[in-house]
Design a protein around this motif. Structure first.
Motif, short mmCIF file in Angstrom:
data_model
loop_
_atom_site.label_atom_id
_atom_site.label_comp_id
_atom_site.label_asym_id
_atom_site.label_seq_id
_atom_site.Cartn_x
_atom_site.Cartn_y
_atom_site.Cartn_z
N MET A 173 2.27 -27.13 -7.20
CA MET A 173 1.72 -28.39 -6.76
C MET A 173 0.59 -28.13 -5.78
SD MET A 173 3.31 -30.62 -8.31
CE MET A 173 4.82 -31.20 -9.01
N SER A 199 11.30 -29.39 -4.90
CA SER A 199 11.41 -30.71 -4.26
C SER A 199 12.08 -30.60 -2.90
CB SER A 199 12.25 -31.65 -5.12
OG SER A 199 11.78 -31.70 -6.44
N MET A 224 10.79 -35.54 -2.98
CA MET A 224 9.35 -35.42 -2.96
C MET A 224 8.96 -34.02 -3.41
SD MET A 224 6.66 -35.78 0.18
CE MET A 224 6.82 -37.51 0.49
N THR A 225 7.99 -33.95 -4.30
CA THR A 225 7.57 -32.65 -4.83
C THR A 225 6.06 -32.57 -4.73
OG1 THR A 225 9.40 -32.93 -6.39
CG2 THR A 225 7.94 -31.06 -6.75
N GLY A 226 5.59 -32.11 -3.60
CA GLY A 226 4.16 -32.06 -3.39
C GLY A 226 3.64 -33.39 -2.86
N PRO A 227 2.39 -33.41 -2.44
CA PRO A 227 1.83 -34.68 -2.00
C PRO A 227 1.54 -35.52 -3.22
CG PRO A 227 0.11 -33.02 -2.06
CD PRO A 227 1.37 -32.34 -2.49
N SER A 228 1.12 -36.72 -3.06
CA SER A 228 0.94 -37.61 -4.21
C SER A 228 -0.20 -37.12 -5.09
CB SER A 228 0.64 -39.02 -3.72
OG SER A 228 -0.60 -39.04 -3.04
N GLY A 229 -0.13 -37.44 -6.33
CA GLY A 229 -1.17 -37.02 -7.27
C GLY A 229 -1.24 -37.97 -8.43
#
Lengths: 467, 253, 211
Positions: free
Chosen positions: C51, C122, C173-178
């Motif tokens: 990510m 996550s 949550m897995t990484g910032p938003s995309g």
């Protein structure tokens, strides 16, 4: 018949636009390959598919109990549960809640169910402004087009298309096609609405009966924002989205993103079990034809769908037709088997927008026998007199000839006669359809059966040729 | 055991050489093969269009002609798939049940029943673009499919063709994407069908095959139509022709 | 319940009851732990590395002074640092917000996650860790502390965490938003945090399991 969607004609128009068609085809095939790569990383992939299918079949065959369990648990958590028999009732419930909240702005995350119910026009006519917060949905909303794909609603648009659109609607730089810039334009224009809206709406990917919770998976986090910012969170969900337990949820979460985009999981996978302090959470359970579909022996398995769009990505017809060609809320293979349950006449041609190749069935994470159901719908269309009369007539002529060997053998002595007979070529008034982009095969000087008679049988006057 | 050869209607009319090659091949292998002359069609074109009632008489006739044989072989994956898995328009009968049980695609018959590994009378020192139909792959499990990523990779048509000295296979992308024929789809969705055919040819041509081979002539009829329209004169052969010893350039219409 | 609601509810349930197919059994769900104990930390690092915008850093002993200087170095322009962890003060605590919308002023938000998932990279957050749900969603950058001993192997294990049965809001949550919605090109960020930094730091000994 005049009111049925002519998918073939729409597809032909899409194909004429070689830029968009070739781009969409390449993009979605790459998505299919990403799905393959992700599946390869999971040795138990086929076991997961089987489990997912069995869990859904168990749940759907016990659906009334699970709906009641969900309602009880959710209510105990402080969630208010509503029931909507159809699209209109759903829309009315939403409006009533917004009116009570005095909300004239609604922020919402992606929900195919709300597309199905045509919620937006219903609310807009009553003075409510809606901001779609999913980037793809927002693009389509600004462009006044329905979604073209259930995971990437604007996936058929190029960055150029989006840059032009945003410049018209947001006043951004039309020459700047950098995706990060465009995403920033979306973010900057949506953030204010998140901060001021009095109501937020989400759909749900899954509904957990055991805990009375709803689960939403996004990459943008827009569902979490839509649910956590306004004081009122409304969640609309089809009754078929239920899974029994939190434990069973894990199976679907492991399959969903991998099937959709090849990622292991979406960036925000969230469970909403109850309202935050000082806020309200409502869940609307929607039927809209699902209970009827549950009773269709050949088609109820379509209710297992988890909306991953893997079937669309792999479908060679979808990739060359574009999602909008289907003229329907749900498109591609899953759309073909769902839409006729809503309006059989309008979608009577859709089951023929398929080569029955079976790729969809084999990528479906919940093992829906999609291409078998497409075949099944063709029979239903015939039984319900939805097949064009001229086509049926051509098929009847074919059956007459093909069941009588003498007629068949006479008919096949000349090419033009053969073309009249052979159903592959006999199509209402588009007799030259085959030849538009392809050469017609040359008739052989001698058919096989003539050759065989000459070279392998002993000539016998008593040889009967009849029917 | 006597084998009845079923020659699909479109092979009968347009590609009799495929019927001839199938017959000669079986005879070379010592099979007692006959061609029941009253045969016409399996009813697939009508049934696939949803026109069930309009397939009934044809299917009944097919069951009558072939129902008494212990083994029916046809050089067509789509016909085999239809008979084995979708033969429900006509009335049920002992002949029909027999036919459903005993019909084999030619590839299945050679690979699974006779278990032939070599075709010593044939020589084909050429690069082959092998196309396998969706009926054969996903309907009859004649080859593994790319969707099922953990399955062992195999192909019965490829195994058979490997028994012909000199055959070389070229690798190309989207190897099991549908070619676009799809039966009446070819005319009802003509534009999409043709584009699929053009795309399939383009992927194959990138690998520079000298000819295109398949065990399904319906796919080849469609691909050949697309190729000729694009003025490509690459030869197309049914697998039976190659196994029977055809030379490159022979028998092209 | 609104009067017509009873009718709708009963109509739907009756239709479902009438139409639902013969009951099929619920399968047993294995947890698919394939093999020998794996190095969950390195698998977690690999998963999260996929990510963009995520960095995994080890913080030595989780000492507060280190955390402070780490943040000052990484986010030199940050004015509003919201801390939801007891051992570091930041410039503001979530409890001090009068309204959730104030979270949009946060430059950097520091949290502790009670669980990581190696399979996907996550981290779990719930209203317990967030205190104000929007701090993770509206903050510009996120820093999350995670005890490496609290990394579980896969999603089956993850959903055993009590939060999913007890809390009103739980987020994996897995990484910032995309988003990949424009032209299929994946871009970060979308609507949420712009960056996510995970610090592998042992949890302070509170004598009880978080959650």
């Amino acid at each position: 018949m005049s009111h049925s969607i002519d998918q073939a004609k729409n597809a032909e128009k899409f194909l004429a636009d070689t830029v968009h068609e070739e781009r969409l085809d390449k993009l979605l095939w790459a998505m299919r390959l990403r799905r393959d790569a992700a599946a390869r990383q999971v040795p138990e992939w086929e076991d997961l598919r089987t489990l997912a299918s069995e869990i859904k079949e168990h749940t759907l065959s016990n659906l009334s109990d699970y709906l009641i369990q969900f309602e009880a648990k959710a209510t105990a958590n402080g969630v208010i549960v509503h029931w909507a028999r159809d699209a209109h009732e759903h829309n009315q419930i939403v409006y009533d809640l917004l009116a009570e909240q005095k909300a004239d702005l609604l922020v919402k995350s992606k929900s195919m169910l709300t597309e199905e119910c045509e919620l937006r026009p219903f609310l807009e006519r009553r003075g409510i402004r809606i901001t779609e917060t999913d980037l793809g949905e927002r693009i389509q909303q600004l462009d006044d087009q329905p979604p073209g794909h259930i995971v990437g609603p604007a996936i058929h648009k190029t960055t150029h298309d989006v840059a032009v659109l945003f410049s018209e609607k947001y006043g951004s730089d039309p020459k700047n096609e950098d995706v990060a810039y465009l995403a920033g334009v979306m973010r900057d224009n949506t953030r204010p609405d998140f901060l001021t809206a009095r109501a937020g709406m989400t759909g749900a990917n899954f509904v957990v009966a055991e805990t009375g919770a709803i689960v939403v998976a996004t990459n943008e986090g827009n569902a979490d924002l839509s649910a956590n910012t306004p004081e009122l969170h409304i969640c609309s969900v089809g009754i078929e989205k239920i899974v029994p337990t939190v434990e069973s949820l894990a199976v679907f979460i492991r399959l969903l993103a991998r099937s959709a985009t090849g990622d292991t999981i979406t960036q925000y996978t969230s469970t909403f079990r109850g309202p935050r302090k000082g806020a309200a959470m409502h869940v609307i359970l929607v039927d809209n034809g699902r209970s009827a579909r549950l009773g269709m022996k050949r088609f109820w398995h379509s209710l297992k769908c988890i909306r991953c769009a893997a079937c669309m990505n792999t479908c060679p017809v979808y990739r060359r037709s574009g999602g909008l060609s289907y003229g329907s809320t749900y498109m591609g293979p899953i759309g073909i088997i769902m839409m006729p349950t809503f309006e059989i006449r309008k979608y009577s041609e859709l089951p023929f927008a398929s080569t029955l190749n079976g790729s969809c069935t084999n990528v479906c994470p919940v093992k829906i026998d999609i291409h078998e159901q497409i075949y099944g719908w063709r029979e239903v269309m015939e039984e319900n007199d939805q097949i064009q009369v001229v086509k049926k007539e051509a098929m009847r002529v074919a059956d007459d000839v093909l069941s009588h060997p003498a007629l068949y053998q006479i008919a096949t002595t000349t090419l033009s006669a053969a073309l009249e007979v052979l159903p592959h070529f006999a199509v209402y008034n588009r007799l030259n359809a085959w030849g538009r982009h392809r050469d017609v095969p040359n008739a052989a000087r001698e058919t096989f059966h003539a050759w065989y008679r000459k070279h392998r049988t002993v000539t016998n006057e008593n040889d009967e040729r009849e029917s | 055991m006597q084998v009845a050869l079923m020659v699909p209607c479109y092979i009968d009319m347009f590609y009799p050489q495929v019927g001839i090659a199938s017959l000669e091949l079986l005879e070379k292998l010592g099979v007692d093969v006959v061609y029941p002359q009253k045969q016409t069609c399996c009813g697939q074109p009508m049934a696939n269009s949803g026109c069930y009632e309009e397939a009934r008489a044809t299917e009944d006739h097919c069951a009558k002609v072939f129902g008494s044989f212990d083994c029916v072989v046809t050089p067509s994956g789509s016909c085999t798939h239809h008979i084995r898995n979708k033969f429900t328009a006509g009335a049920d009968s002992p002949e029909k049940q027999n036919l459903v049980r005993n019909t084999y695609d030619l590839v299945e018959f050679l690979h699974d029943v006779l278990k032939i590994k070599e075709f010593p009378w044939a020589k084909f020192e050429h690069k082959v673009g092998l196309h396998t139909s969706c009926s054969a792959i996903r309907g009859l499990n004649m080859a593994s499919m790319s969707e099922r990523v953990h399955d062992r990779v195999f192909s019965k048509p490829k195994a058979l063709l490997s028994g012909v000295p000199g055959v070389e296979f070229v690798e190309f992308e989207r190897v099991d994407e549908c070619c676009g024929f799809g039966g009446t789809f070819a005319v009802t969705e003509e534009a999409v069908s043709a584009k699929m055919g053009y795309d399939k040819l383009a992927f194959m041509q990138k690998a520079s095959p000298e000819c295109i081979v398949s065990s399904d002539m319906s796919c080849l009829m469609h691909l050949q139509g697309c190729a000729r329209r694009q003025k490509q004169d690459i030869p197309f052969y049914h697998l039976a022709e190659v196994l029977n010893g055809v030379s490159l350039g022979a028998g092209q219409s | 319940m609104h009067p017509t609601q009873a009718l709708s509810r009963n109509t739907i349930l009756e239709a479902v009851r009438a139409n639902q197919p013969a009951a099929q059994p619920m399968p047993t769900i294995p947890h698919f732990h394939t093999h020998q104990p794996a190095d969950l930390v390195s698998i977690f690092r690999e998963s999260i590395a996929r990510m963009a915008g995520v960095v995994v850093t080890d913080v030595v002993n989780g000492d507060v002074p280190d955390l402070g200087s780490f943040l000052r170095n990484k986010f030199p322009d940050a004015k509003v640092i919201c801390s939801a962890i007891p051992e570091y003060a930041g410039t503001i605590r979530p409890a001090s917000f009068n309204h959730w919308s104030e979270a949009s002023t946060i430059d950097v938000c520091i949290l502790r996650s009670p669980m990581g998932v190696a399979e996907t990279g996550s981290i779990l957050l719930s209203d317990v860790e967030l205190q104000v749900n929007t701090i993770a969603l509206l903050a510009h950058d996120l820093v999350v502390l995670l005890d490496p001993k609290q990394i579980v192997a896969n999603i089956h294990d993850a959903y055993e965490h009590p939060h999913f049965k007890l809390r009103p809001y739980s987020l994996l949550m897995t990484g910032p938003s995309g988003s990949g919605d424009i032209g299929g090109i994946v871009v970060h960020p979308a609507q949420g945090a712009k960056t996510l930094t995970v610090l592998l730091s042992p949890a302070p000994d509170t004598g009880q399991r978080t959650g």
